[in-house]
Design a protein around this motif. Structure first.
Motif, PDB file in Angstrom:
ATOM      1  N   MET A 275       0.830  -1.203   0.000  1.00  0.00           N
ATOM      2  CA  MET A 275       0.000   0.000   0.000  1.00  0.00           C
ATOM      3  C   MET A 275       0.867   1.256   0.000  1.00  0.00           C
ATOM      4  N   VAL A 276       1.960   1.253   0.767  1.00  0.00           N
ATOM      5  CA  VAL A 276       2.842   2.417   0.826  1.00  0.00           C
ATOM      6  C   VAL A 276       3.444   2.706  -0.546  1.00  0.00           C
ATOM      7  N   HIS A 277       3.936   1.665  -1.196  1.00  0.00           N
ATOM      8  CA  HIS A 277       4.586   1.857  -2.489  1.00  0.00           C
ATOM      9  C   HIS A 277       3.592   2.114  -3.623  1.00  0.00           C
ATOM     10  N   HIS A 278       2.425   1.489  -3.552  1.00  0.00           N
ATOM     11  CA  HIS A 278       1.577   1.436  -4.748  1.00  0.00           C
ATOM     12  C   HIS A 278       0.136   1.874  -4.504  1.00  0.00           C
ATOM     13  N   SER A 279      -0.088   2.741  -3.533  1.00  0.00           N
ATOM     14  CA  SER A 279      -1.469   3.145  -3.250  1.00  0.00           C
ATOM     15  C   SER A 279      -2.155   3.733  -4.480  1.00  0.00           C
ATOM     16  N   LYS A 280      -1.389   4.432  -5.345  1.00  0.00           N
ATOM     17  CA  LYS A 280      -1.992   5.041  -6.533  1.00  0.00           C
ATOM     18  C   LYS A 280      -2.354   4.012  -7.597  1.00  0.00           C
ATOM     19  N   VAL A 282      -3.792   1.190  -6.771  1.00  0.00           N
ATOM     20  CA  VAL A 282      -4.993   0.501  -6.275  1.00  0.00           C
ATOM     21  C   VAL A 282      -6.195   1.345  -6.679  1.00  0.00           C
ATOM     22  N   THR A 283      -6.883   0.910  -7.699  1.00  0.00           N
ATOM     23  CA  THR A 283      -7.994   1.676  -8.251  1.00  0.00           C
ATOM     24  C   THR A 283      -9.321   1.004  -7.922  1.00  0.00           C
ATOM     25  N   GLY A 284     -10.394   1.511  -8.520  1.00  0.00           N
ATOM     26  CA  GLY A 284     -11.702   0.924  -8.317  1.00  0.00           C
ATOM     27  C   GLY A 284     -12.192   1.064  -6.892  1.00  0.00           C
ATOM     28  N   GLU A 285     -13.043   0.164  -6.494  1.00  0.00           N
ATOM     29  CA  GLU A 285     -13.613   0.208  -5.147  1.00  0.00           C
ATOM     30  C   GLU A 285     -12.539   0.005  -4.087  1.00  0.00           C
ATOM     31  N   ALA A 286     -11.542  -0.833  -4.393  1.00  0.00           N
ATOM     32  CA  ALA A 286     -10.453  -1.067  -3.440  1.00  0.00           C
ATOM     33  C   ALA A 286      -9.697   0.228  -3.160  1.00  0.00           C
ATOM     34  N   GLY A 287      -9.483   1.039  -4.186  1.00  0.00           N
ATOM     35  CA  GLY A 287      -8.790   2.311  -3.988  1.00  0.00           C
ATOM     36  C   GLY A 287      -9.564   3.259  -3.099  1.00  0.00           C
ATOM     37  N   GLN A 288     -10.874   3.291  -3.259  1.00  0.00           N
ATOM     38  CA  GLN A 288     -11.705   4.145  -2.413  1.00  0.00           C
ATOM     39  C   GLN A 288     -11.635   3.690  -0.961  1.00  0.00           C
ATOM     40  N   MET A 294      -6.950   4.097   5.285  1.00  0.00           N
ATOM     41  CA  MET A 294      -5.524   4.315   5.498  1.00  0.00           C
ATOM     42  C   MET A 294      -5.051   5.697   5.090  1.00  0.00           C
ATOM     43  N   GLY A 295      -5.936   6.513   4.510  1.00  0.00           N
ATOM     44  CA  GLY A 295      -5.539   7.844   4.088  1.00  0.00           C
ATOM     45  C   GLY A 295      -4.786   7.824   2.772  1.00  0.00           C
ATOM     46  N   ALA A 299       0.385   5.501   7.330  1.00  0.00           N
ATOM     47  CA  ALA A 299       1.375   5.779   8.365  1.00  0.00           C
ATOM     48  C   ALA A 299       2.271   4.558   8.578  1.00  0.00           C
ATOM     49  N   PRO A 300       3.491   4.758   9.091  1.00  0.00           N
ATOM     50  CA  PRO A 300       4.411   3.637   9.342  1.00  0.00           C
ATOM     51  C   PRO A 300       4.061   2.873  10.619  1.00  0.00           C
ATOM     52  N   ASN A 301       2.840   2.396  10.651  1.00  0.00           N
ATOM     53  CA  ASN A 301       2.301   1.692  11.810  1.00  0.00           C
ATOM     54  C   ASN A 301       2.010   0.253  11.401  1.00  0.00           C
ATOM     55  N   PRO A 302       2.728  -0.736  11.950  1.00  0.00           N
ATOM     56  CA  PRO A 302       2.539  -2.121  11.501  1.00  0.00           C
ATOM     57  C   PRO A 302       1.117  -2.628  11.675  1.00  0.00           C
ATOM     58  N   LEU A 303       0.355  -2.062  12.619  1.00  0.00           N
ATOM     59  CA  LEU A 303      -1.022  -2.510  12.798  1.00  0.00           C
ATOM     60  C   LEU A 303      -1.870  -2.237  11.562  1.00  0.00           C
ATOM     61  N   LEU A 304      -1.456  -1.265  10.750  1.00  0.00           N
ATOM     62  CA  LEU A 304      -2.197  -0.961   9.522  1.00  0.00           C
ATOM     63  C   LEU A 304      -2.063  -2.062   8.479  1.00  0.00           C
ATOM     64  N   ASN A 305      -1.186  -3.029   8.715  1.00  0.00           N
ATOM     65  CA  ASN A 305      -1.109  -4.171   7.808  1.00  0.00           C
ATOM     66  C   ASN A 305      -2.455  -4.886   7.733  1.00  0.00           C
ATOM     67  N   ASN A 306      -3.206  -4.872   8.837  1.00  0.00           N
ATOM     68  CA  ASN A 306      -4.532  -5.491   8.842  1.00  0.00           C
ATOM     69  C   ASN A 306      -5.480  -4.767   7.896  1.00  0.00           C
ATOM     70  N   ALA A 307      -5.487  -3.435   7.945  1.00  0.00           N
ATOM     71  CA  ALA A 307      -6.320  -2.663   7.028  1.00  0.00           C
ATOM     72  C   ALA A 307      -5.884  -2.895   5.587  1.00  0.00           C
ATOM     73  N   GLY A 308      -4.578  -3.000   5.371  1.00  0.00           N
ATOM     74  CA  GLY A 308      -4.073  -3.275   4.036  1.00  0.00           C
ATOM     75  C   GLY A 308      -4.568  -4.603   3.508  1.00  0.00           C
TER      76      GLY A 308
END
Length: 440
Positions: A275-280, A282-288, A294-295, A299-308
């Motif tokens: 997600m950090v490297h390639h958020s742009k 990620v298109t479609g509904e997944a991108g939204q 995740m904004g 953020a550099p928070n390992p817990l966000l791996n779950n949201a990813g």
């Protein structure tokens, strides 16, 4: 001068066996260890002198959850050694198989292993009475991932339809129709579950700068499969054939798995890194959903791996629909004949894939008789372990800075949540110790 030791002898709700040990002295943190005590299985040594076409069927036994990843990555590595480039339809069919593993694995981890922590439950069974609908839906998602693996790989674990140079059998068109319909149903479930995921509070006690590593994207967008170049924070892209120059392995005394560093720094692979490297990309509904959870820049928070992982669940389902449409529309079935020729000289091939837990490397040397003379497998969990220990240290330091707010129990919970956020596949990591047998 005195020291106290906080130990979690067995980390629950992860795949495999490991623990955490933290030593704190009068001057602060003295040691933080993610101990891996799963028995080593020496797959790299076991492959030596085997014929190369046996390899995918052997290495997929590294782990039942990750069997597709190892089967596919080993196949691409051997094809690289032999100079084989499969057609786009073959690659897309393999990508579809990989999507099945992503969906099955992410659904299992996110809903059954990680989410109970956030909601204050000891496990998914305790969580089920209050969240019956969500638990049932999560299991439906996992079942759908297994269905893809069964239909495309030949069975739900340890696929038999992946062969060097192609696939064993090309699926009938009705299978693509079935999987497309299943992906649409899975997307509907994910839309209903998103509010629950959005409600999970992401504390920042382990937030710190880190090196993120993932395969570079291509014209198809985010790579969740085979790729050619690595991206790492602060580095120029690296050809995967040069991975060993950057992914530095070392043995640690407290673990049956090696640890890795990227240019001598701990690093992170997996959903958050992608997600950090390639958020742009990620298109479609997944991108939204990515931007809602995740904004614009995670953020550099390992817990966000779950949201990813949740974002990737949506992305995978969208990809399944596209792949099924593309493969069903083919006017003729692609040639899928397996390849059994031997090289004229000793050759080496390497492949890297994005799989559920991060970037996976397989590399093999094959002699003129078609036998494996050297093998190297580096799994995502083994790559993450040094960064996990760094995040454990950060979590402990945050706790010390807060005057040990919440006591040992809160620290234990936070440490477990950090380790689980990486979705460690400990069984995959423990075959990495070299085995040398000497005649007596």
């Amino acid at each position: 001068m005195s020291s106290s030791v906080l130990e979690i002898p067995h980390l629950y709700r992860v795949e495999g066996h490991g623990g955490i040990r933290v030593t704190v002295g009068d001057q602060g943190i003295e040691d933080c260890q993610m101990s891996i005590f799963e028995g080593s299985r020496f797959y790299e040594a076991l492959l030596r002198d085997r014929n190369y076409f046996e390899v995918p069927g052997i290495v997929c036994r590294v782990c039942a959850i990750c069997s597709v990843a190892h089967s596919l990555c080993s196949t691409y590595a051997i094809e690289d050694a032999l100079g084989l480039v499969v057609s786009r339809p073959i690659k897309r069919l393999r990508d579809l198989l990989n999507m099945g593993e992503f969906i099955e694995s992410h659904a299992l981890h996110l809903f059954c292993l990680a989410t109970p922590d956030y909601l204050g439950f000891s496990g998914v069974l305790e969580m089920q009475p209050q969240f019956d609908k969500e638990v049932r839906q999560a299991l439906q998602l996992k079942k759908f991932g297994n269905l893809i693996q069964e239909r495309i790989g030949g069975r739900a674990i340890h696929p038999v339809n992946v062969v060097i140079g192609g696939v064993g059998t090309w699926p009938e068109k009705k299978i693509f129709d079935e999987l497309r319909e299943g992906a649409q149903s899975a997307l509907a479930i994910l839309r209903q579950i998103e509010p629950l995921i959005a409600s999970l509070q992401q504390e920042d006690y382990a937030t710190q700068d880190r090196v993120y590593v993932a395969l570079e994207g291509d014209e198809d967008g985010l790579i969740l499969g085979h790729g050619d170049r690595l991206q790492a924070s602060g580095h120029e892209p690296v050809d995967i054939h040069d991975y060993s120059k950057y992914v530095n392995e070392s043995v640690v005394r407290h673990s049956t798995a090696k640890q890795s560093r990227f240019s001598n720094r701990p690093f992170m692979v997996g959903s958050l890194s992608r997600m950090v490297h390639h958020s742009k990309l990620v298109t479609g509904e997944a991108g939204q959903i990515l931007r809602r959870l995740m904004g614009e820049q995670p953020a550099p928070n390992p817990l966000l791996n779950n949201a990813g992982q949740f974002v990737e669940l949506v992305y995978c389902c969208e990809q399944v629909i596209q792949m099924c449409d593309e493969l069903r529309a083919l006017p003729t079935q692609p040639s899928a004949d397996p390849y059994h020729l031997h090289p004229e000289k000793t050759v080496r091939g390497t492949a890297a894939m994005e799989v559920p837990r991060g970037t996976l490397f397989h590399s093999y040397e094959i002699n003129e008789e078609g036998h494996i003379t050297d093998a190297d497998i580096i799994t995502p969990t083994a790559q993450n372990l040094a960064q996990v220990e760094s995040d454990i240290a950060k979590t402990v330091q945050t706790w010390l800075d807060s005057n040990k707010d919440g006591g040992d129990e809160r620290l234990r919970k936070n440490l477990e949540m950090v380790a689980r956020a990486y979705d460690p596949c400990i069984s995959c990591s423990t075959h990495l110790v070299d085995l040398t047998v000497r005649a007596s």
